[in-house]
Design an enzyme around this catalytic site. Structure first.
Site, PDB file in Angstrom:
ATOM      1  N   HIS A   1     -10.433   2.967  -0.434  1.00 54.52           N
ATOM      2  CA  HIS A   1     -10.393   2.308   1.145  1.00 54.52           C
ATOM      3  C   HIS A   1     -11.323   1.210   1.088  1.00 54.52           C
ATOM      4  O   HIS A   1     -12.280   1.054   1.779  1.00 54.52           O
ATOM      5  CB  HIS A   1     -10.969   3.491   1.931  1.00 54.52           C
ATOM      6  CG  HIS A   1     -10.273   3.880   3.082  1.00 54.52           C
ATOM      7  ND1 HIS A   1     -10.923   3.957   4.202  1.00 54.52           N
ATOM      8  CD2 HIS A   1      -8.744   4.019   3.235  1.00 54.52           C
ATOM      9  CE1 HIS A   1      -9.735   4.278   5.208  1.00 54.52           C
ATOM     10  NE2 HIS A   1      -8.697   4.178   4.811  1.00 54.52           N
TER      11      HIS A   1
ATOM     12  N   HIS B   1       0.888  -1.439   0.110  1.00 54.40           N
ATOM     13  CA  HIS B   1       0.033  -0.047  -0.027  1.00 54.40           C
ATOM     14  C   HIS B   1       0.905   1.181   0.004  1.00 54.40           C
ATOM     15  O   HIS B   1       0.525   2.264  -0.601  1.00 54.40           O
ATOM     16  CB  HIS B   1      -0.932  -0.054   1.174  1.00 54.40           C
ATOM     17  CG  HIS B   1      -2.078   0.806   1.095  1.00 54.40           C
ATOM     18  ND1 HIS B   1      -3.118   0.794   0.341  1.00 54.40           N
ATOM     19  CD2 HIS B   1      -2.324   2.036   1.863  1.00 54.40           C
ATOM     20  CE1 HIS B   1      -3.971   1.796   0.438  1.00 54.40           C
ATOM     21  NE2 HIS B   1      -3.527   2.702   1.595  1.00 54.40           N
TER      22      HIS B   1
END
Length: 719
Positions: free
Chosen positions: A93, A47
């Site tokens: 998200h 990420h």
């Protein structure tokens, strides 16, 4: 408090493999402490480090005369003239939203808004792209309600209009929904704020809300697949407070006006760790932090927890020392924490002190610059088998199949929960191809859109990637906007599987080709990998968010068709039904190749729309559902019927690219035909607007009946 012993299980729990841990030992010439292990885990996970994607992201076009700042900062910055710039980005998200839908989606909105105002821009628009599992899946309804309420709850309270987006449903997202959040803001082009620290001995300042244990390990969790232990990951989801974020924005923008800010960085993924490391690395400096000075809201927090917390509404800043009192006064006025928590140092070190002990002493640049970079093995997606025979069907029945599907029914149940009019500058609200806002105090407009067709990408990643860019281009052109630039949110499964990595590579190639051909550089973005549950991957979903400029308000194409208007089709129709919406919704078939994308024709046709905006009353691009669905949607928006000459399935429901449906009066239609001849584009009359029915050849149904079906299908399934 003693720290846990480093074991193989602990290393694996931090998402580090054997080779990566060996590299950590080589860099340090010793075993890491527990806090140091957490810091490496945060900085080296997928990420934050993009270790599987960096090689391919570098191939994307990121520059152009309009680009002020491309990828690498909190958001991209593009010139819109008159000393103004638009600042925008899209991020995922996904994992937090599946675990805790309301807070996962809400904090996704909060994070993307911070990315924008951290650059010195006031947010003016938001969008989202949402992918959920099949409507009948037992978790879908809960996820949809939670995510939509979270987006609305945060965005509405913060006070930014949601002007566009998309919602899809497919069984491939049953175990892993996607929540992609977009935000854009306006700034003075010569007053953009960056994150690179400068100057030795400069104070490092913590701004905003206090640090808690929420979100600890969130970035690492976002780089892992889901399994049966999903509920145990709930504490890794952040908790948001939009009212604190609103105060943080006002305080930050006020602070920037004082000249106190040397550099500033949002505390997003990996919190204090990532923000401090990125500021130091970009500025070629080290950073020393004293965690005793960090404002906390929970007792007995460890250094590990404080460094990896992803508590929301926080920023990190390097401050001009002579402006400390002025800066502190601003944040105290807004009732927000302001604490000097460290300083910049000349050495290449990241030093963490807590309760008089050194908890971490790491080479700072190694945390960023030495992060692993993989050239993952990949295999090209094999060509799709030829499409078999498609049965003939009454075209109105085909249209009913689309209108009753949650994928193509009206999404008003979703977007009416968002405030699209706050700030009073919204011109086109959700439900059209692109949302449009006024640039306050000027005659300019900005248009926004988010697009991707995942089934195309799965069938043909390269064509599907190009099509996502092309559709975004068309949606902007259809309202009269000149496309400026794009942001991407690249959602894929496990990159360690060669077939998934092949999808990623193919999509990147298609996106790059389309962005170059259409002059839409990628100026910001996000990669979200490991979107799998129990080994089952999502559809490859490279979402493209794009921004366009309308230099004069009278060039906006925002009208509706009316009775007597001619329906014109711009672009070539071959009747491509492979991977079409009709196949999927009518017969449950996802077969054939994605439609080919002719980028030269896309550009030619888009330029034609913008050049002749004054002659066009209403316009929409053709995508899912082809001519049939586009004609219905234009008729429904106008409250008048439509009659199309065609009656065959391929002409009505084919999804050939590069096409637009235009409504205008007879004189304008004649003038457009003349201009089309000069421009070398295909333009044909395909029907007329008027009456009370939707008619395809000899088949017809009342618009009122079809409109009710379209308006009620989604809410009936989910409300």
């Amino acid at each position: 408090m003693s720290e846990p012993k480093i074991t193989e299980d602990l290393i694996a729990a931090h998402g580090l493999n054997e080779q990566e841990y060996a590299e950590i030992i080589r860099l340090l010439n010793r075993e890491p402490t527990f806090t140091e292990l957490g810091i490496f885990s945060a900085m080296w996970n997928e990420h934050c480090s993009y270790k599987s994607s960096k090689k391919w992201l570098r191939t994307l076009p990121t520059t152009g005369p309009q680009v002020i700042c491309g990828p690498g900062e909190n958001a991209g910055v593009v010139d819109i003239g008159d000393g103004q710039a638009v600042v925008f980005k899209m991020e995922s998200h996904n994992h937090p939203s599946y675990i805790e839908p309301y807070q996962g989606a809400a904090t996704g909105v909060g994070g993307i808004l911070r990315d924008v105002f951290t650059m010195g821009a006031r947010p003016v628009a938001a969008m989202n792209s949402l992918s959920f599992g099949a409507p009948e899946h037992p978790k879908t309804r809960q996820l949809v309600h939670g995510v939509v309420e979270g987006i609305g709850g945060y965005g509405n309270c913060f006070g930014v209009p949601t002007v566009g987006g998309e919602v899809r449903f497919h069984a491939a997202y049953n175990g892993n929904c996607l929540v992609n959040a977009f935000a854009a803001g306006l700034a003075d082009a010569d007053r953009i704020f960056y994150s690179a620290a400068s100057g030795v001995g400069m104070p490092v300042v913590y701004l905003g809300a206090r640090t808690g244990r929420d979100g600890v390990g969130g970035a690492t969790m976002a780089s892992a697949e889901f399994d049966d232990s999903i509920e145990e990951k709930r504490p890794t989801v952040q908790v948001g407070d939009p009212f604190t974020e609103k105060r943080l924005m006002e305080a930050t923008l006020e602070l920037m006006a004082t000249g106190a800010v040397i550099s500033i960085q949002d505390m997003g993924a990996a919190g204090l760790t990532c923000s401090a490391v990125e500021m130091g690395d970009k500025g070629g400096l080290g950073v020393r932090l004293d965690l005793d000075a960090v404002p906390v809201r929970e007792e007995n927090m460890s250094a590990y927890e404080m460094m990896l917390s992803e508590s929301q509404e926080r920023m990190l800043m390097v401050l001009r020392p002579d402006k400390e009192a002025e800066a502190r006064a601003v944040f105290e006025k807004w009732d927000l924490d302001f604490a000097i928590v460290g300083e910049t140092i000349a050495e290449d070190r990241f030093v963490i002190m807590h309760r008089g002990e050194c908890k971490a002493d790491l080479p700072l640049r190694a945390l960023s610059g030495s992060a692993p970079e993989y050239d993952r093995p990949w295999v090209e997606t094999p060509p799709a088998p030829p499409l078999g025979e498609v049965p003939e069907v009454d075209p109105i029945e085909g249209l009913r199949a689309l209108l009753s599907s949650p994928n193509y029914a009206s999404k008003h149940w979703v977007y009416e929960q968002y405030d699209s009019q706050v700030m009073a500058d919204t011109v086109l609200t959700p439900g059209r191809g692109a949302g449009v806002i006024r640039v306050h105090g000027t005659d300019k407009l900005l248009a926004f859109t988010a697009d991707v067709t995942p089934r195309y990408v799965k069938a043909n990643p390269r064509a599907g990637g190009a099509q996502a860019v092309a559709e975004a281009f068309r949606n902007l052109c259809a309202v009269g906007a000149r496309p400026l630039a794009a942001t991407d949110c690249l959602n894929f499964g496990n990159p360690e599987k060669p077939e998934i990595m092949g999808q990623f590579v193919g999509a990147i190639r298609g996106i790059g080709e389309a962005c170059r051909a259409l002059d839409m550089p990628i100026v910001s973005g996000n990669v979200s990998l490991y979107n799998e549950t129990d080994g089952a991957a999502i559809l490859p979903t490279p979402t493209i968010g794009a921004v366009g400029l309308i230099e004069r308000a009278d060039a906006l194409i925002a009208g509706n068709a009316r009775a007597g208007h001619v329906a014109l089709l711009l672009g070539e129709t071959a009747g491509h039904l492979g991977q079409s919406a009709l196949l999927a919704e009518m017969w449950g078939r996802e077969e054939g190749d994605a439609p080919p994308v002719d980028l030269a024709a896309e550009r030619r046709n888009g330029d034609f729309i913008r050049a002749n905006a004054a002659l066009i009353r209403a316009c929409t691009d053709l995508s899912d559902g082809g001519l049939a669905l586009a004609a219905f949607e234009m008729a429904e928006a106008a409250g008048t019927g439509v009659s199309l000459d065609a009656s065959d399935v391929a002409t009505l429901f084919g999804e050939d690219q590069g096409r637009y449906l235009i409504a205008c009066d007879f004189d304008a239609a004649e003038a457009l035909m003349v201009e089309a001849g000069k421009a070398g584009v295909a333009l044909a009359t395909v029907g007329r607007f008027g009456g009370a029915h939707v008619r395809f050849g000899a088949s017809a149904a009342p618009l009122s009946e079809l409109g009710a079906l379209w308006r009620d299908s989604l809410s009936r399934r989910l409300a």
